[in-house]
Write a protein that holds these residues in place. Structure first.
Motif, PDB file in Angstrom:
ATOM      1  N   ASN A  47       2.995  -2.199  -8.269  1.00  0.00           N
ATOM      2  CA  ASN A  47       4.394  -2.019  -7.890  1.00  0.00           C
ATOM      3  C   ASN A  47       4.648  -2.502  -6.459  1.00  0.00           C
ATOM      4  O   ASN A  47       5.714  -3.051  -6.162  1.00  0.00           O
ATOM      5  N   ALA A  48       3.671  -2.303  -5.580  1.00  0.00           N
ATOM      6  CA  ALA A  48       3.813  -2.812  -4.213  1.00  0.00           C
ATOM      7  C   ALA A  48       3.901  -4.332  -4.209  1.00  0.00           C
ATOM      8  O   ALA A  48       4.747  -4.921  -3.513  1.00  0.00           O
ATOM      9  N   LEU A  49       3.045  -4.992  -4.992  1.00  0.00           N
ATOM     10  CA  LEU A  49       3.093  -6.455  -5.069  1.00  0.00           C
ATOM     11  C   LEU A  49       4.424  -6.930  -5.624  1.00  0.00           C
ATOM     12  O   LEU A  49       4.998  -7.921  -5.148  1.00  0.00           O
ATOM     13  N   ALA A  50       4.938  -6.230  -6.621  1.00  0.00           N
ATOM     14  CA  ALA A  50       6.233  -6.601  -7.196  1.00  0.00           C
ATOM     15  C   ALA A  50       7.347  -6.465  -6.155  1.00  0.00           C
ATOM     16  O   ALA A  50       8.281  -7.275  -6.111  1.00  0.00           O
ATOM     17  N   THR A  51       7.253  -5.449  -5.310  1.00  0.00           N
ATOM     18  CA  THR A  51       8.251  -5.256  -4.258  1.00  0.00           C
ATOM     19  C   THR A  51       8.197  -6.407  -3.259  1.00  0.00           C
ATOM     20  O   THR A  51       9.240  -6.951  -2.862  1.00  0.00           O
ATOM     21  N   LEU A  90      -0.586   7.291   2.636  1.00  0.00           N
ATOM     22  CA  LEU A  90      -1.417   6.557   1.668  1.00  0.00           C
ATOM     23  C   LEU A  90      -2.898   6.894   1.771  1.00  0.00           C
ATOM     24  O   LEU A  90      -3.618   6.814   0.773  1.00  0.00           O
ATOM     25  N   THR A  91      -3.356   7.216   2.956  1.00  0.00           N
ATOM     26  CA  THR A  91      -4.762   7.600   3.109  1.00  0.00           C
ATOM     27  C   THR A  91      -4.901   9.096   3.369  1.00  0.00           C
ATOM     28  O   THR A  91      -5.919   9.550   3.875  1.00  0.00           O
ATOM     29  N   GLY A  92      -3.866   9.850   3.009  1.00  0.00           N
ATOM     30  CA  GLY A  92      -3.899  11.301   3.151  1.00  0.00           C
ATOM     31  C   GLY A  92      -2.885  11.773   4.178  1.00  0.00           C
ATOM     32  O   GLY A  92      -2.665  11.102   5.196  1.00  0.00           O
ATOM     33  N   PRO A  93      -2.264  12.932   3.925  1.00  0.00           N
ATOM     34  CA  PRO A  93      -1.271  13.467   4.869  1.00  0.00           C
ATOM     35  C   PRO A  93      -1.823  13.660   6.275  1.00  0.00           C
ATOM     36  O   PRO A  93      -1.088  13.513   7.260  1.00  0.00           O
ATOM     37  N   GLU A  94      -3.110  13.965   6.368  1.00  0.00           N
ATOM     38  CA  GLU A  94      -3.688  14.216   7.686  1.00  0.00           C
ATOM     39  C   GLU A  94      -3.745  12.959   8.548  1.00  0.00           C
ATOM     40  O   GLU A  94      -3.848  13.031   9.780  1.00  0.00           O
ATOM     41  N   ASN A  95      -3.673  11.776   7.890  1.00  0.00           N
ATOM     42  CA  ASN A  95      -3.761  10.513   8.629  1.00  0.00           C
ATOM     43  C   ASN A  95      -2.406   9.898   8.950  1.00  0.00           C
ATOM     44  O   ASN A  95      -2.340   8.912   9.694  1.00  0.00           O
ATOM     45  N   SER A  96      -1.329  10.462   8.402  1.00  0.00           N
ATOM     46  CA  SER A  96      -0.029   9.819   8.585  1.00  0.00           C
ATOM     47  C   SER A  96       0.416   9.749  10.048  1.00  0.00           C
ATOM     48  O   SER A  96       0.989   8.727  10.455  1.00  0.00           O
ATOM     49  N   THR A 123       2.295  -4.635 -15.315  1.00  0.00           N
ATOM     50  CA  THR A 123       1.652  -3.393 -15.748  1.00  0.00           C
ATOM     51  C   THR A 123       1.793  -2.426 -14.585  1.00  0.00           C
ATOM     52  O   THR A 123       1.097  -2.553 -13.581  1.00  0.00           O
ATOM     53  N   PRO A 124       2.728  -1.483 -14.670  1.00  0.00           N
ATOM     54  CA  PRO A 124       3.042  -0.660 -13.495  1.00  0.00           C
ATOM     55  C   PRO A 124       1.853   0.153 -12.999  1.00  0.00           C
ATOM     56  O   PRO A 124       1.009   0.621 -13.765  1.00  0.00           O
ATOM     57  N   GLY A 125       1.798   0.316 -11.719  1.00  0.00           N
ATOM     58  CA  GLY A 125       0.785   1.095 -11.029  1.00  0.00           C
ATOM     59  C   GLY A 125       1.102   1.023  -9.552  1.00  0.00           C
ATOM     60  O   GLY A 125       1.914   0.197  -9.118  1.00  0.00           O
ATOM     61  N   VAL A 126       0.464   1.835  -8.742  1.00  0.00           N
ATOM     62  CA  VAL A 126       0.805   1.873  -7.323  1.00  0.00           C
ATOM     63  C   VAL A 126       0.583   0.526  -6.650  1.00  0.00           C
ATOM     64  O   VAL A 126       1.499  -0.023  -6.017  1.00  0.00           O
ATOM     65  N   PRO A 127      -0.607  -0.116  -6.757  1.00  0.00           N
ATOM     66  CA  PRO A 127      -0.770  -1.432  -6.121  1.00  0.00           C
ATOM     67  C   PRO A 127       0.115  -2.503  -6.756  1.00  0.00           C
ATOM     68  O   PRO A 127       0.696  -3.339  -6.056  1.00  0.00           O
ATOM     69  N   HIS A 129      -7.533   2.146  -2.275  1.00  0.00           N
ATOM     70  CA  HIS A 129      -7.409   3.352  -3.095  1.00  0.00           C
ATOM     71  C   HIS A 129      -6.297   4.241  -2.533  1.00  0.00           C
ATOM     72  O   HIS A 129      -6.558   5.274  -1.900  1.00  0.00           O
ATOM     73  N   PRO A 130      -5.046   3.852  -2.758  1.00  0.00           N
ATOM     74  CA  PRO A 130      -3.925   4.610  -2.174  1.00  0.00           C
ATOM     75  C   PRO A 130      -3.792   5.995  -2.773  1.00  0.00           C
ATOM     76  O   PRO A 130      -3.971   6.192  -3.977  1.00  0.00           O
ATOM     77  N   GLN A 131      -3.494   6.956  -1.921  1.00  0.00           N
ATOM     78  CA  GLN A 131      -3.129   8.290  -2.376  1.00  0.00           C
ATOM     79  C   GLN A 131      -1.607   8.348  -2.507  1.00  0.00           C
ATOM     80  O   GLN A 131      -0.886   7.608  -1.865  1.00  0.00           O
ATOM     81  N   GLY A 132      -1.129   9.228  -3.345  1.00  0.00           N
ATOM     82  CA  GLY A 132       0.313   9.337  -3.531  1.00  0.00           C
ATOM     83  C   GLY A 132       0.807   8.421  -4.631  1.00  0.00           C
ATOM     84  O   GLY A 132       0.036   7.703  -5.280  1.00  0.00           O
ATOM     85  N   ASP A 133       2.121   8.422  -4.834  1.00  0.00           N
ATOM     86  CA  ASP A 133       2.731   7.759  -5.978  1.00  0.00           C
ATOM     87  C   ASP A 133       3.299   6.386  -5.677  1.00  0.00           C
ATOM     88  O   ASP A 133       3.771   5.707  -6.591  1.00  0.00           O
ATOM     89  N   PHE A 134       3.299   5.951  -4.409  1.00  0.00           N
ATOM     90  CA  PHE A 134       3.887   4.659  -4.098  1.00  0.00           C
ATOM     91  C   PHE A 134       3.369   4.150  -2.753  1.00  0.00           C
ATOM     92  O   PHE A 134       2.856   4.915  -1.927  1.00  0.00           O
TER      93      PHE A 134
END
Length: 359
Positions: free
Chosen positions: A91-95, A153-159, A85-89, A124-129
């Motif tokens: 899809n990460a596990l599938a990878t 993933l936790t916001g652009p300000e934290n990257s 069942t696709p979703g951000v988390p 609670h990841p932000q973004g699409d992947f």
């Protein structure tokens, strides 16, 4: 068309691209099938299973041809694996599951991946992947694997903090600090330079790379040239010229210009650089994109005929009928493999209508 599956479509394109570069398609097709999993049997006329950001029409696969100065061209795939069942988390596990299988088969090194993996995990990841994959096929060699983490993933300000922590664990913090101090634009413009990918080669040895991708929003060619000057041996004027010839924009206000910095073990500063021009944002249609890319290939002494063969491998539509098939074009400078790369969209789900650009 009613019975065509996602794997039928993508596999046909991949098989024809293998013919273009002169390699056996067996391994690329097998890996593509495993990447797609159960979603490969999904009817092509159904909507995308997940709105993947790998490509504009949400196809989870993008192809590219990498022209190299010292060896034959390579065929590459950028991909996002989907969970049941696709979703951000999911899809990460599938990878990660896909990588475990390939580690056993090809002896991949996950030491550096394991060292930083927890930094790119959140409930609670932000973004699409969370992470994407790159597969590289070179004639007569085993496939090569690379992962692309999302540092926002936790916001652009934290990257910046996430990337600095990751490189600190890998013993490369000083190289990162050198890059940031010179590559990011000063003052308020610094907010428009974003760390958008953190990439790792899944191999050991002195050539194993970390790559940092810096997206320059609302930038001029000279801004990217300044950022490229961080890397010894890179000619900033050459970078600016490439952006100007490919994009032909005074200011890149559409999709951003992107620079990537290669860092290898023991380096105290980046030792390779690539610039990526999202050409589809700065042309009216794919015929115009082709007409810009061909002279660039000739300029860097690569065979322009291969581009037309690659285009024919992925589509039979007139190039004037849409835009986005030729998605990016990049120039790679410095070790390990200087050259050019042309990125081709599958257009499995949609062909985007061309636009009339005001010059």
């Amino acid at each position: 068309m009613q019975d065509l599956t996602v794997l039928d479509h993508l596999g046909g394109q991949l098989r024809r691209l293998c013919d273009v570069v002169g390699m056996d398609p067996a391994t690329p097709i097998q890996l593509l099938s495993e990447l797609l999993g159960r979603h490969g049997s999904r009817p092509l006329n159904a909507p995308p299973a997940w709105p993947s950001d790998v490509s504009d029409d949400h196809t989870p696969i993008e192809f590219s041809i990498a022209y190299n100065e010292s060896e034959p061209p390579a065929l590459r795939i950028l991909a996002e694996a989907f969970g049941a069942t696709p979703g951000v988390p999911a899809n990460a596990l599938a990878t990660y599951e896909f990588l475990r299988a390939q580690s056993a088969r090809y002896g991949l090194s996950t030491t550096r991946l394991d060292a930083v993996r927890d930094l790119f995990a959140t409930e609670h990841p932000q973004g699409d992947f969370v992470l994407w994959l790159s597969l590289v096929f070179r004639n007569g060699r085993p496939p090569e694997f690379k992962v692309y983490f999302n540092p926002e993933l936790t916001g652009p300000e934290n990257s910046p903090r996430v990337v600095e922590q990751a490189l600190d664990r890998l013993g490369l913090r000083h190289a990162y600090q050198t890059m940031v101090s010179l590559a990011v634009r000063p003052g308020e413009l610094a907010r428009k330079d974003r760390l958008t990918f953190f990439a790792l080669d899944l191999q050991d040895g002195p050539q194993a790379r970390v790559k940092l991708y810096l997206s320059h929003h609302d930038a001029r060619a000279e801004d990217v040239a300044r950022a490229a000057s961080v890397v010894d041996g890179v000619d900033p004027a050459q970078v600016a010229e490439f952006c100007e010839l490919a994009g032909r924009a005074e200011r890149f206000t559409g999709r951003p210009l992107v620079g990537s910095y290669t860092i290898t073990q023991g380096a105290d500063r980046p030792n390779g650089y690539s610039v990526y021009v999202p050409i589809r944002s700065y042309v009216g249609d794919d015929q115009e994109a082709r007409e810009r890319v061909l002279p660039l290939l000739e300029r860097y002494r690569f065979d322009p005929a291969m581009l037309d063969k690659a285009i024919s491998a992925v589509t039979s539509r007139p190039l004037e009928s849409g835009v986005g098939l030729i998605a990016h074009v990049s120039l790679r400078l410095g070790p390990p493999r200087p050259g050019m790369t042309v990125y081709l969209s599958s257009e499995a789900y949609q062909v985007f209508e061309g636009v009339s650009l005001v010059r």
